[in-house]
Write an enzyme that holds these catalytic residues in place. Structure first.
Site, short mmCIF file in Angstrom:
data_model
loop_
_atom_site.label_atom_id
_atom_site.label_comp_id
_atom_site.label_asym_id
_atom_site.label_seq_id
_atom_site.Cartn_x
_atom_site.Cartn_y
_atom_site.Cartn_z
N LYS A 16 0.83 -1.21 0.00
CA LYS A 16 0.00 0.00 0.00
C LYS A 16 0.87 1.26 0.00
O LYS A 16 0.65 2.17 -0.79
CB LYS A 16 -0.88 0.07 1.26
CG LYS A 16 -1.81 -1.09 1.48
CD LYS A 16 -2.74 -0.85 2.68
CE LYS A 16 -2.06 -0.87 4.03
NZ LYS A 16 -1.54 -2.18 4.46
N ARG A 24 -9.33 0.96 9.39
CA ARG A 24 -8.78 -0.37 9.59
C ARG A 24 -9.74 -1.31 10.29
O ARG A 24 -9.40 -2.44 10.58
CB ARG A 24 -7.52 -0.23 10.42
CG ARG A 24 -6.41 -1.13 9.96
CD ARG A 24 -5.12 -0.37 9.97
NE ARG A 24 -3.98 -1.20 10.18
CZ ARG A 24 -2.76 -0.84 9.83
NH1 ARG A 24 -2.55 0.32 9.26
NH2 ARG A 24 -1.76 -1.63 10.05
N ARG A 51 12.13 -6.71 5.92
CA ARG A 51 12.11 -5.31 5.49
C ARG A 51 13.03 -4.45 6.36
O ARG A 51 12.97 -4.52 7.58
CB ARG A 51 10.65 -4.85 5.62
CG ARG A 51 10.35 -3.47 5.23
CD ARG A 51 8.85 -3.31 5.02
NE ARG A 51 8.09 -3.19 6.26
CZ ARG A 51 6.82 -2.79 6.29
NH1 ARG A 51 6.18 -2.54 5.17
NH2 ARG A 51 6.19 -2.69 7.43
N ARG A 58 11.95 -2.07 11.46
CA ARG A 58 10.90 -1.56 12.34
C ARG A 58 10.67 -2.56 13.47
O ARG A 58 10.65 -3.76 13.23
CB ARG A 58 9.60 -1.41 11.54
CG ARG A 58 9.33 -0.02 11.06
CD ARG A 58 8.18 0.04 10.11
NE ARG A 58 6.92 -0.47 10.65
CZ ARG A 58 5.76 -0.41 10.01
NH1 ARG A 58 5.70 0.16 8.81
NH2 ARG A 58 4.66 -0.90 10.52
N ARG A 99 0.10 -8.84 13.90
CA ARG A 99 -0.45 -7.85 12.97
C ARG A 99 -1.30 -8.52 11.89
O ARG A 99 -2.35 -8.00 11.50
CB ARG A 99 0.68 -7.03 12.33
CG ARG A 99 1.30 -6.06 13.31
CD ARG A 99 2.62 -5.51 12.82
NE ARG A 99 2.51 -4.72 11.62
CZ ARG A 99 3.50 -4.49 10.76
NH1 ARG A 99 4.69 -5.02 10.97
NH2 ARG A 99 3.31 -3.76 9.71
P1 AMP Z 1 1.42 0.19 9.58
O1 AMP Z 1 2.62 1.06 9.39
O2 AMP Z 1 0.26 0.59 8.72
O3 AMP Z 1 1.73 -1.28 9.49
O4 AMP Z 1 0.93 0.44 11.10
C1 AMP Z 1 1.78 0.19 12.18
C2 AMP Z 1 0.98 0.13 13.46
O5 AMP Z 1 0.35 1.40 13.71
C3 AMP Z 1 -0.16 -0.89 13.48
O6 AMP Z 1 0.28 -2.19 13.80
C4 AMP Z 1 -1.06 -0.30 14.56
O7 AMP Z 1 -0.52 -0.54 15.86
C5 AMP Z 1 -0.94 1.19 14.30
N1 AMP Z 1 -1.97 1.65 13.33
C6 AMP Z 1 -1.76 2.08 12.06
N2 AMP Z 1 -2.92 2.43 11.48
C7 AMP Z 1 -3.88 2.20 12.41
C8 AMP Z 1 -5.30 2.35 12.42
N3 AMP Z 1 -5.99 2.82 11.36
N4 AMP Z 1 -5.96 2.01 13.54
C9 AMP Z 1 -5.32 1.56 14.63
N5 AMP Z 1 -3.99 1.37 14.68
C10 AMP Z 1 -3.27 1.70 13.59
#
Ligand code: AMP
Length: 233
Positions: A20, A96, A135, A169, A180
């Protein structure tokens, strides 16, 4: 009231690791769109040690979704930063879950925006794990690599800036990746049917070469911009 009605609103939906962010980054300059990466916004709050970041970190570190009140605050703040020149939004990582989708609807209608398209990038589970667990990014310039699938040309040396320090990360460690992915199945996957029933979902198979996926994504964004009379091209 904002001038929202002719701004295009596109959401990228899909499991962690489906690409994405990569696709959104490629599209934002081309179409002059404002890319809102929710995970990045939350990581920024954590890094700056804001009250919101302090609360969020206990969830992100475990791979769990952060509570909706926090996410909606982060999103409202991010959305208010769009400029008059920008043609619209690319949401990456929001909404989400179903509750967030309802909050999103309310935010959009309050600002006179409407959702144009949800681009659903689907992918095989094992391929996702590999994309996430291997990654890393270069500490010097931020270039992204995958140590298994797309490593630097010379081991341990960044192709772009010759830096030699790379960071993974925290939530890309194997155990957290599994949580996740489970969170995605439980919370986010139901949004596919929800947006499909609303006639805004476009399914794009993400397990193909990046340029092929990009061509499909570009065509969809182009048609959304044209339909709304937003942006260039
Ligand atoms: P990402 O970088 O999109 O994988 O997000 C990393 C982390 O941020 C996720 O595992 C969640 O802990 C938090 N996060 C990101 N987007 C959301 C969302 N829309 N709602 C809740 N937590 C989020």
């Amino acid at each position: 009231m904002s001038d929202g009605s002719n701004k295009v609103v596109v959401v990228f939906l899909g499991p962690p690791g489906c690409g994405k962010g990569t696709q959104a980054e490629r599209m934002r300059d081309e179409f002059n769109l404002y890319h809102i990466d929710t995970g990045n916004c939350i990581r920024h709050e954590i890094k700056s040690n804001s009250p919101l970041g302090q609360e969020a970190t206990q969830y992100t570190s475990q791979g769990k979704l952060v509570p909706i009140e926090l996410v909606l605050k982060v999103m409202a703040s991010a959305m208010s930063k769009i400029t008059a020149e920008q043609a619209g939004f690319l949401f990456d990582g929001f909404p989400r879950n179903v509750e967030q989708a309802q909050g999103f609807d309310a935010m959009l209608s309050g600002l006179d925006y409407s959702l144009d398209k949800v681009l659903y990038l689907s992918m095989d589970r094992q391929a996702l794990r590999d994309r996430l667990v291997y990654r890393v990014s270069c500490d010097g310039c931020g270039a992204k690599y995958n140590l298994k699938l797309n490593p630097p040309q010379h081991e341990g040396v960044c192709d772009r800036c010759s830096g030699t320090a790379f960071t993974q990360r925290d939530d890309d460690k194997a155990e957290t990746v599994d949580v996740r992915l489970q969170e995605y199945d439980k919370e986010t996957a139901p949004l596919v049917a929800l947006f499909e029933s609303r006639g805004v979902l476009v399914h794009i198979e993400a397990d193909r070469p990046i340029e092929v996926v990009e061509a499909d994504v570009r065509a969809e964004i182009k048609s959304a911009c044209h339909r709304k009379g937003a942006g260039v091209v």
